[in-house]
Design a protein around this motif. Sequence first.
Motif, PDB file in Angstrom:
ATOM      1  N   UNK A  79       3.663  -5.476 -10.719  1.00 40.18           N
ATOM      2  CA  UNK A  79       3.858  -4.239 -10.060  1.00 40.18           C
ATOM      3  C   UNK A  79       2.642  -4.372  -9.506  1.00 40.18           C
ATOM      4  N   UNK A  80       1.345  -4.915  -9.750  1.00 41.15           N
ATOM      5  CA  UNK A  80      -0.180  -3.965  -9.366  1.00 41.15           C
ATOM      6  C   UNK A  80       0.025  -5.699  -7.510  1.00 41.15           C
ATOM      7  N   UNK A  81       0.453  -6.387  -7.687  1.00 45.15           N
ATOM      8  CA  UNK A  81       0.994  -7.098  -6.074  1.00 45.15           C
ATOM      9  C   UNK A  81       1.462  -6.927  -5.071  1.00 45.15           C
ATOM     10  N   UNK A  82       3.050  -5.984  -5.350  1.00 43.78           N
ATOM     11  CA  UNK A  82       3.880  -5.476  -5.032  1.00 43.78           C
ATOM     12  C   UNK A  82       3.525  -4.020  -4.216  1.00 43.78           C
ATOM     13  N   UNK A  83       2.882  -3.327  -5.288  1.00 48.49           N
ATOM     14  CA  UNK A  83       2.426  -1.870  -4.610  1.00 48.49           C
ATOM     15  C   UNK A  83       1.333  -1.867  -3.830  1.00 48.49           C
ATOM     16  N   UNK A  84       0.405  -2.256  -3.024  1.00 43.75           N
ATOM     17  CA  UNK A  84      -0.293  -2.397  -3.315  1.00 43.75           C
ATOM     18  C   UNK A  84      -0.221  -2.485  -1.655  1.00 43.75           C
ATOM     19  N   UNK A 221       6.378   3.986  -5.276  1.00 44.18           N
ATOM     20  CA  UNK A 221       6.165   2.198  -5.257  1.00 44.18           C
ATOM     21  C   UNK A 221       6.596   1.833  -6.852  1.00 44.18           C
ATOM     22  N   UNK A 222       5.125   2.547  -7.483  1.00 39.38           N
ATOM     23  CA  UNK A 222       4.956   2.137  -9.154  1.00 39.38           C
ATOM     24  C   UNK A 222       6.845   2.338 -10.171  1.00 39.38           C
ATOM     25  N   UNK A 223       6.862   3.417  -9.828  1.00 38.69           N
ATOM     26  CA  UNK A 223       8.161   3.701 -10.412  1.00 38.69           C
ATOM     27  C   UNK A 223       9.345   2.379  -9.837  1.00 38.69           C
ATOM     28  N   UNK A 224      10.092   2.906  -9.148  1.00 37.24           N
ATOM     29  CA  UNK A 224       9.915   1.624  -8.165  1.00 37.24           C
ATOM     30  C   UNK A 224      10.338   0.231  -8.690  1.00 37.24           C
TER      31      UNK A 224
END
Length: 306
Positions: A79-84, A221-224
Amino acid sequence: MAARSWSRYSNRTFYLFVSPWVAGFLLLTAVPLGYAFGMSLTNFDGSSPRWRWIGLRNYSELFRDADAWAAMARTIGFTALVVPLSVAGALGLAVLLNRRLKAVGLWRTIFFLPSVVPVVAMAIMWKLVFNRDAGLLNAVLGVAGVEAVTWLVDPMAFYALVTVSLWGLGGGMVITLAALQGVPPELEEAAVMDGAGRWHVFRHVTVPMISPVLFFQVVTGVIASFQIVVQPLLLAETNSIAEVGKVPRGTHLYMVQVYEEFFASSRFGYGSAMLWVCFLVILAITVLVQRSSRLWVYYEVDNDGR
């Protein structure tokens, strides 16, 4: 007379309009959440009528489950990589397509189309692209003199999953594009007249004006990203989606672990406990993002209504 009739029927009208949402929330959200929590307090296996109440034993076992917490750590890292990257990529595409380009409508359609492709079809397509022996990506690398890469096994499987997750930037691009077109041009022109360069105008005027939209995309994005399960299962080099054990360790995310507990181990009670813990983790991260929004999200009207 009209004002009096509106005053008489305003409450009834309000409840009439919100009743579909209330009914949907109760039937599709509140009741399933309550049922899942009740199931998490049992040893239900999904089929046998012989189940019993075991209290918080599933939660106690979960907090000692090293595999579950390792999957949670991988999910947080993912999540920390994909969302940003997703938010930045959508913003970059929106800025690019907000200019006066030839056939700009066609380009917008091309970038948006991947976001409407069904997730199963998308995963299967990328699995063919990443195939070691006959995949398009290795064929291109072979022309450049690079040896074939096994993309769907560790350690490259994680980066393949990230690539697949970034494929659908079009949805975020459309939302960001709408936000960019809503920025008053007078503000940017005033900044230019004051001597600000293009980068400074974008950073100090444009981005603050669209920051509520960026905040929305971060939260969703975090939720997904915490709920991703189909892509890791379909990208794994398996003959069946039921072969959860063959999912590479790098893409064995938390929801994959939940899927394994439900459908491979038939531990519905334990899987429900895992889902509730995931819900609490998502809620905690969302609250943290909400609190941090005070530092970087600009609203034309303050939250207190002034």
